[in-house]
Structures are given as structure tokens and as C-alpha cells.
Design a protein around this motif. Structure first.
Motif, PDB file in Angstrom:
ATOM      1  N   ILE A 190      58.287  -0.905  -5.043  1.00  0.00           N
ATOM      2  CA  ILE A 190      59.247  -1.362  -6.047  1.00  0.00           C
ATOM      3  C   ILE A 190      59.195  -2.881  -6.078  1.00  0.00           C
ATOM      4  O   ILE A 190      59.365  -3.539  -5.054  1.00  0.00           O
ATOM      5  CB  ILE A 190      60.672  -0.856  -5.772  1.00  0.00           C
ATOM      6  CG1 ILE A 190      60.718   0.669  -5.905  1.00  0.00           C
ATOM      7  CG2 ILE A 190      61.663  -1.493  -6.733  1.00  0.00           C
ATOM      8  CD1 ILE A 190      62.112   1.272  -5.783  1.00  0.00           C
ATOM      9  N   TRP A 214      56.239   0.651  -9.192  1.00  0.00           N
ATOM     10  CA  TRP A 214      57.441   0.541 -10.023  1.00  0.00           C
ATOM     11  C   TRP A 214      57.863  -0.912 -10.145  1.00  0.00           C
ATOM     12  O   TRP A 214      57.614  -1.732  -9.254  1.00  0.00           O
ATOM     13  CB  TRP A 214      58.593   1.307  -9.387  1.00  0.00           C
ATOM     14  CG  TRP A 214      58.578   2.784  -9.579  1.00  0.00           C
ATOM     15  CD1 TRP A 214      57.545   3.566 -10.013  1.00  0.00           C
ATOM     16  CD2 TRP A 214      59.674   3.671  -9.318  1.00  0.00           C
ATOM     17  NE1 TRP A 214      57.927   4.879 -10.041  1.00  0.00           N
ATOM     18  CE2 TRP A 214      59.234   4.979  -9.619  1.00  0.00           C
ATOM     19  CE3 TRP A 214      60.969   3.490  -8.859  1.00  0.00           C
ATOM     20  CZ2 TRP A 214      60.057   6.095  -9.479  1.00  0.00           C
ATOM     21  CZ3 TRP A 214      61.798   4.597  -8.709  1.00  0.00           C
ATOM     22  CH2 TRP A 214      61.340   5.887  -9.027  1.00  0.00           C
ATOM     23  N   THR A 219      63.431   1.121 -12.537  1.00  0.00           N
ATOM     24  CA  THR A 219      64.673   1.098 -11.754  1.00  0.00           C
ATOM     25  C   THR A 219      65.890   0.740 -12.602  1.00  0.00           C
ATOM     26  O   THR A 219      66.990   0.577 -12.060  1.00  0.00           O
ATOM     27  CB  THR A 219      64.570   0.086 -10.597  1.00  0.00           C
ATOM     28  OG1 THR A 219      64.314  -1.221 -11.125  1.00  0.00           O
ATOM     29  CG2 THR A 219      63.442   0.475  -9.657  1.00  0.00           C
TER      30      THR A 219
END
Length: 351
Positions: A190, A214, A219
Motif C-alpha cells: 500500500i 495498491w 484505499t
């Protein structure tokens, strides 16, 4: 004349530097004065700074530097409580409510100095002008894989150290992974579009680790994120700030999961905004893994000076990025330094 005083780092396992001899030559050619503290541990030898024409001064003599000198270092100052009268350029970790940061700000307030935090040297769009992020991600991914490899043998990762180069690191890590067999873990990153995430992804690619990448789009829902539990490794490459979603809730250890290693490379566990809620302390070179759940094992690695594992490459990269910013110290109205000063003033006013 702008006077930059390059201090010797006083933290264990910290050999990086933010100004190379080549960079010092450029600053001096532009009319600046550069003093360099002698350091037996700095990755670039003292002799190279001396040959470049820098003024060499005793180690840790910065408290007695002329009051107009700008003290430049990377990591923390000794926590001795003394007032700080100089301008300091460093990573202060003081503007997010961290307890140690508040103590540091009190010292600046007492001495009348100024903290010009390296994390907050940004362009007009708020993007950092220099960062160690890539190498933090690269080294952090290596440590996470060492944690995973140790788990495969029923253990927990042992001490880590610095490497002469990234080539040496890769060779050592490959040996660890080969010893576990042909299986490789998968990973979720992330913050994959940033510098840190790029370093993680490159290390994982070199080691044959499949990654799911990601960033903000993935998110934006705010969570929860069951995908984190579905990967063997999770890399947090997002700096803690207001509005950051929680990626790893406090009860993650007890959930059904494949997740076995969390690498919090952003590493801000004592911030209220930390997205990783299963731990509250950094890990160290001596003890890189913190076991937060036993069955099945769940380890967190969160080392706050990861680029020091590759001190020469990370120093050269960072110093090259930062050099134009340091050069602008000769311009009293340079926006980057005006912004940094304003941020400091804003936080000191709250004390």
C-alpha cells in the motif's frame, strides 16, 4: 556567508550523510562555508571532505559552533535536555505529537533555535524535494523477507547489519530464501506509487515475490481491507497523517489470515494516525522482528533508519536530491525554507 556545519551522527548503526564531498565543493564554489565534523563511522571518509577543502572540526562539537552556523545532520540529537540555539536541518519527527518530538521542540523553544525538518522541505505542490524513501523501501522489503524466512524454520529473525552495496544484500537474502525451499510468499504493497513503494516492489521483483500494488484509489473506501489478511506479507508505505485509513486493526492477530509479516516501512507507531494498530514501538537492528501473535506467527518489522543498511548508495542518492535545496539557503526568500520555518513556528506556538 551561509555556514553549513555537517555534524557527525550520534546514533548507533547510522553511517549515512546528507552531503557528499562533491556537493560540498559545489556549495563552497557558490560562496558558502562548509564545516565537517570528524566521524570515524561516516560512510564517506573524513579524508575526502578534507581533500574537497572543507574545514574539519572535532566530532560532536556542534553545540559550540558559531550561532549563525546551520547545523545539518540526519537523525536524532542526544536527548540531554540542553537548549538548542542554532538552526538545525534534520529529521526531527516532532510535528505529529510524538513524545520525543515534543521534548525536542521544548529544547528549541528554550534555546531560541529553529528546526528545519527534512521531511517538510517541499515544493509548491507539497511534494518532498529529497527523500530516502526508495532505499527505505528496498531495505525494508529485504528485512521483511528475512523475517518470513526465519518463520519458515520456526524461528524469529535475528540481527541485521549494513551492506557494502545492494548487490551484496541481494546475495545474502537469496541465500536465506533458498534455504526455505522453492516456495516464495506473496505481498500487498500500500503506497505502491511512491518512492518507498517503488523500492519495495523492485526488491520483491528481484527475489521472485509476486506483489499486489495498491495506492490511494484502492484505499479510498476507508476500509476495512480483508486483502491485507489474504497476503503473506504486507508493506505499509504510507506516512501517518490525519485521515489515513487503518490498514491493520488491533485484532488482526486473532483473525483468519495468511498474513505472517507486516513491514511498517513508514514506521510511525507512536503517532495517533498510525494505520498499523497491532504494535506501538519500533524494532531495531539487533531485534528486527516483534512477534505480536503466536499461532500462527505474526511479526512486525518497523525499523526507522532502514536506508542505513545501504549507507553509501542511499547517501549518494539523497545528497544529490538535496543539494539544490541546500544551495538555496543563500536566498533569504527561498520558498522551501520559508515554508519549513513557518511549519516550525506553527508547532512551537502550540507549546
Amino acid at each position: 556567508m551561509v555556514h553549513i556545519w555537517l555534524r557527525a551522527e550520534q546514533r548507533d548503526n547510522e553511517t549515512r550523510v546528507g552531503l557528499t564531498p562533491k556537493g560540498a565543493v559545489e556549495l563552497m564554489a557558490a560562496g558558502m562555508r562548509v564545516s565537517v565534523e570528524v566521524s570515524p563511522t561516516r560512510v564517506i571518509p573524513d579524508a575526502e571532505y578534507q581533500q574537497a577543502g572543507c574545514t574539519m572540526v572535532p566530532s560532536h562539537s556542534w553545540p559550540d559552533a558559531p550561532k549563525d552556523a546551520i547545523i545539518f545532520g540526519l537523525k536524532e540529537l542526544p536527548e540531554d535536555g540542553t537548549p538548542l540555539p542554532h538552526r538545525h536541518i534534520m529529521f526531527g519527527h516532532a510535528f505529529k505529537g510524538q513524545p520525543a518530538g515534543l521534548r525536542l521542540l521544548q529544547r528549541f523553544k528554550a534555546g531560541g533555535g529553529t528546526l528545519l525538518d527534512l521531511e517538510y522541505l517541499t515544493d509548491d505542490n507539497g511534494r518532498r524535494l529529497a527523500a530516502f524513501g526508495y532505499w527505505a523501501g528496498y531495505a525494508g522489503a529485504a528485512v521483511a523477507l528475512k523475517c518470513w524466512a526465519a518463520q519458515q524454520h520456526g524461528g524469529i529473525a535475528g540481527p541485521i547489519g549494513a551492506y557494502e552495496s545492494s548487490t551484496h544484500l541481494l546475495a545474502d537474502l537469496q541465500s536465506d530464501l533458498v534455504a526455505t525451499g522453492s516456495h516464495r510468499p506473496d505481498a500487498l504493497i500500500i503506497g505502491a506509487l511512491g518512492r518507498v513503494g517503488s523500492g519495495v516492489a523492485d526488491l520483491c521483483t528481484a527475489m521472485g515475490v509476486a506483489t499486489t500494488k495498491w495506492d490511494m484509489a484502492e484505499t479510498s473506501s476507508g476500509g476495512p481491507f480483508p486483502e491485507v489478511l489474504a497476503h503473506a506479507l504486507f508493506f505499509n508505505c504510507v506516512l501517518a497523517r490525519p485521515g489515513t485509513p487503518v490498514f491493520v486493526p488491533g485484532d488482526t492477530g486473532t483473525q483468519h489470515r495468511r498474513l505472517s509479516v507486516i513491514a511498517d516501512i513508514a514506521c510511525d507507531p507512536d503517532s495517533d494516525f498510525s494505520p498499523i494498530k497491532v504494535y506501538d514501538q519500533t524494532t531495531t537492528w539487533e531485534t528486527p522482528a516483534l512477534r505480536v501473535h503466536d499461532t500462527p506467527a505474526l511479526d512486525v518489522t518497523a525499523i526507522d533508519n532502514l536506508p542505513s543498511m545501504l549507507p553509501l548508495e542511499s547517501s549518494q542518492d539523497y545528497a544529490e536530491q538535496l543539494l539544490p535545496v541546500l544551495a538555496s539557503l543563500s536566498k533569504p526568500d527561498a520558498s522551501v525554507w520559508s515554508r519549513a520555518t513557518a511549519i516550525y513556528t506553527q508547532h512551537i506556538a502550540r507549546l
